[in-house]
Design an enzyme around this catalytic site. Structure first.
Site, PDB file in Angstrom:
ATOM      1  N   CYS A  31       0.827  -1.189   0.000  1.00 30.64           N
ATOM      2  CA  CYS A  31       0.000   0.000   0.000  1.00 30.64           C
ATOM      3  C   CYS A  31       0.867   1.247   0.000  1.00 30.64           C
ATOM      4  O   CYS A  31       2.079   1.191  -0.148  1.00 30.64           O
ATOM      5  CB  CYS A  31      -0.895   0.007   1.242  1.00 30.64           C
ATOM      6  SG  CYS A  31      -1.825  -1.515   1.493  1.00 30.64           S
TER       7      CYS A  31
ATOM      8  N   ARG B 288      -4.882   1.349  -0.484  1.00 32.62           N
ATOM      9  CA  ARG B 288      -4.862  -0.096  -0.307  1.00 32.62           C
ATOM     10  C   ARG B 288      -4.735  -0.859  -1.620  1.00 32.62           C
ATOM     11  O   ARG B 288      -5.480  -0.629  -2.565  1.00 32.62           O
ATOM     12  CB  ARG B 288      -6.131  -0.577   0.407  1.00 32.62           C
ATOM     13  CG  ARG B 288      -6.020  -2.058   0.794  1.00 32.62           C
ATOM     14  CD  ARG B 288      -7.233  -2.564   1.525  1.00 32.62           C
ATOM     15  NE  ARG B 288      -6.978  -3.917   2.028  1.00 32.62           N
ATOM     16  CZ  ARG B 288      -7.918  -4.792   2.345  1.00 32.62           C
ATOM     17  NH1 ARG B 288      -9.186  -4.477   2.235  1.00 32.62           N
ATOM     18  NH2 ARG B 288      -7.587  -5.999   2.789  1.00 32.62           N
TER      19      ARG B 288
ATOM     20  N   GLY C 207       2.830  -3.053   3.692  1.00 34.68           N
ATOM     21  CA  GLY C 207       3.685  -4.230   3.714  1.00 34.68           C
ATOM     22  C   GLY C 207       2.931  -5.507   3.994  1.00 34.68           C
ATOM     23  O   GLY C 207       1.721  -5.596   3.813  1.00 34.68           O
TER      24      GLY C 207
ATOM     25  N   ILE D 193      11.344 -11.125 -19.002  1.00 32.21           N
ATOM     26  CA  ILE D 193      11.552 -10.143 -20.064  1.00 32.21           C
ATOM     27  C   ILE D 193      12.797 -10.547 -20.836  1.00 32.21           C
ATOM     28  O   ILE D 193      13.861 -10.790 -20.248  1.00 32.21           O
ATOM     29  CB  ILE D 193      11.720  -8.728 -19.485  1.00 32.21           C
ATOM     30  CG1 ILE D 193      10.377  -8.199 -18.993  1.00 32.21           C
ATOM     31  CG2 ILE D 193      12.309  -7.780 -20.522  1.00 32.21           C
ATOM     32  CD1 ILE D 193       9.366  -7.922 -20.080  1.00 32.21           C
TER      33      ILE D 193
END
Length: 632
Positions: A2, A50, A76, A291
């Site tokens: 968050c 949030r 966290g 990637i």
């Protein structure tokens, strides 16, 4: 995962405008797209963005105890929250949600400030206790999650996940900190012990700050530190067994989520280890993503696909051009402070790819720092062996002379680039290692600044923080000292900042199982020969994974994300290089010798020298100064 922000009036309980708290959240909205909350009390206000991961329906913040006397806003994950909840319930605490946030509230009620020592995870939190009119800020042990704060002229203390949250407050002054520019040019990032904006502080990794209304603002308190002072004993087979158990526990604990979860997979040792251990306990194919680049020398997709096939993962690959310089402005905007690690660009792309399928992704960050996996660790280890064999005066005279005479040959094969090695051997271990992590040497930095700017530094030198950290470290060996300094400075300043900002930019939660603090504490106790063995770093980690991963995956040369920045400044970004030396934000500061910078840019463009990394640093600094101080 968050974003948080808040205001606390330190001396008197003046009213807090909820709209002002929400305004601090607004520029960080990407950190929490699933909900916004704000709460105010006498002289205090908290805000929360949030990204829902656990207890999707009941974990809204800011959150209060049933009595309303303790309030928390938090960013966290607490990975051991279920165990803590059971312990607290056994002590009589009653819970009303299934969230890890509520565990922090009850932990504070049970243990006070010591509750942070019970939390295993990544976190930055702010807690207000109405009974004592106190604000408590805390940050996780390694600094995975950021927390900035500043004191205002009206007596308020403000905090936010990112600097842009602080700067949204109208009373926050914007004045540059010149010494931080010296630090940035040395390392390519602004370390956690300083800030590019005067007055802005970053709560350090493993620190808390308790502010009681009516009392002076105290210094932060360190509640945890890593020690290399002790050594594990026993057979290698037993150490491998213990390491594997700790790895399994770290990965398993980070797979708790009520949303889709996956992993980054480069095909290197660290990410492959994480994916292998995820596959052991997952009932469904692990979702992985990679990637790749359209330049064969930079591409690792074949290695990643081999691991994906081996463990039956649901694997996705996207090929991008390494010429992804179009992201420069996006990247600069998310970091706020100047940040010159060019691997941020492919990191953004892999986070973007992951977010298409998952909300949480596990990464391999932390193993190089914890297990001595960087090439510079190997060089430091070897150089220290030579330093111990040759008396200091002889060594300084011999290698100092060779270092001054040997030509600088960036163009040559690596084994012929001996100048920096000679210079390092002439210095002591801490001085040499500090120089090795500096991407722009002190002598070159001195040429860039004006005499007035250098005088304003008042003797400040970026490398000194590394030297001090190494000399004060709780360690036994030179490689211990190097790893300790990396864990304290490089890891939070570069690696974790990059991962946090790039994952949060696309509303993705990144988790780092290889930074479980109990795992790193074990790694720090390993004998040096179990970390560096012959030409191999991370030795015990590789040996431990030999039954799970192919040998050529474990022992191939480390690549990492690479971007061809030197080529960019001779091609598509040549105009950016010219602009730096002209009417740029750098020129307006009057800190720099712009004629010198113009000569460097021209020498790079015409191919007589390679200043690509320095030009990249200057471009990113220019963009940051323009955004922060209106110099663009």
């Amino acid at each position: 995962m968050c974003g948080i922000a808040g205001i606390f009036h330190v001396q008197t309980a003046k009213p807090v405008d909820e709209g002002r708290v929400r305004a601090m959240l607004a520029p960080m909205a990407y950190r929490g797209p699933d909900g916004t909350g704000a709460w105010t009390g006498p002289g205090v206000g908290f805000g929360h963005l949030r990204l829902s991961i656990i207890d999707l329906g009941g974990g809204a913040q800011p959150m209060q105890t049933a009595e309303g006397d303790v309030t928390v806003t938090y960013n966290g994950e607490i990975y051991n929250y279920r165990e803590l909840r059971a312990e607290l319930e056994a002590r009589g605490h009653v819970f009303h949600t299934e969230s890890d946030t509520e565990v922090i509230l009850h932990g504070w009620r049970q243990w006070g400030e010591a509750c942070v020592e019970h939390l295993h995870g990544m976190f930055a939190l702010a807690l207000y206790d109405a009974r004592t009119q106190s604000l408590w800020l805390a940050r996780d042990r390694f600094g995975v999650k950021p927390l900035h704060y500043a004191s205002l002229s009206d007596g308020g203390l403000i905090f936010a996940s990112e600097m842009k949250g602080l700067l949204a407050h109208p009373a926050m002054r914007r004045e540059p900190e010149l010494s931080a520019v010296e630090d940035y040019l040395a390392f390519g990032y602004v370390p956690d012990d300083t800030s590019i904006v005067k007055g802005v502080k970053k709560l350090g990794a493993g620190e808390t700050l308790l502010v009681v209304r009516g009392r002076p603002l105290p210094a932060p308190r360190r509640y945890w530190d890593i020690s290399f002072a002790d050594r594990e004993k026993g057979r290698q087979e037993d150490l491998e067994d213990e390491l594997l158990a700790r790895l399994r526990d770290a990965v398993r604990s980070r797979m708790v989520a009520d949303v889709p979860l996956g992993a980054f997979l480069s095909g290197g040792v660290d990410s492959s280890t994480v994916v292998a251990l995820m596959a052991e306990v997952s009932s469904q194919p692990v979702k992985t993503c990679t990637i790749g680049f359209d330049v064969a020398a930079l591409d690792e997709t074949d290695y990643a696909e081999r691991i994906a096939r081996r463990f039956g993962t649901d694997h996705r690959t996207r090929i991008v051009s390494p010429d992804d310089y179009g992201l420069i402005d996006t990247i600069a905007g998310h970091f706020d402070e100047p940040f010159a690690d060019a691997s941020a660009l492919p990191t953004y792309r892999v986070c973007e790819l992951a977010r298409e399928n998952v909300t949480v992704a596990l990464s391999g960050d932390g193993a190089d720092e914890g297990f001595a996996g960087y090439r510079r660790h190997l060089f430091q280890h070897r150089e220290e062996m030579i330093r111990r064999l040759i008396p200091g005066p002889v060594r300084r005279g011999l290698f100092g002379t060779l270092g001054s005479l040997y030509p600088k040959a960036d163009w040559a094969p690596r084994f012929l680039r001996a100048k920096s090695t000679f210079q390092g051997l002439a210095a002591d271990g801490a001085e040499a290692y500090a120089a090795s992590v500096s991407i722009t040497p002190a002598a070159i930095r001195a040429q860039l600044f004006t005499d007035e700017a250098k005088a304003a530094f008042n003797g400040h030198r970026a490398e000194d923080r590394y030297i001090k950290a190494m000399r004060d470290a709780p360690t036994r060996d030179s490689i211990d000292r190097a790893q300790y300094a990396d864990l304290k400075i490089w890891l939070p300043g570069d690696i974790l900042t990059k991962t946090d900002r790039m994952s949060m930019a696309v509303s993705l939660e990144a988790r780092e199982p290889l930074l479980d603090h109990r795992l790193i504490e074990f790694a720090a106790r390993l004998p040096v020969r179990q970390r560096i063995h012959g030409k191999s770093g991370k030795y015990l980690l590789k040996k431990t994974m030999e039954d799970m991963l192919p040998m050529d995956i474990l022992y191939r040369q480390k690549m990492g994300f690479v971007t061809p920045i030197s080529d960019w400044f001779r091609g598509a970004l040549a105009s950016e290089a010219r602009a730096i030396a002209g009417g740029s934000a750098l020129a307006r500061t009057e800190w720099f010798d712009m004629r010198r910078i113009a000569r460097l840019a021209e020498a790079h463009r015409n191919g007589t020298s390679d200043h690509g990394r320095l030009l990249w640093q200057l471009v990113m600094l220019d963009k940051s100064l323009g955004r922060l101080f209106g110099l663009g």
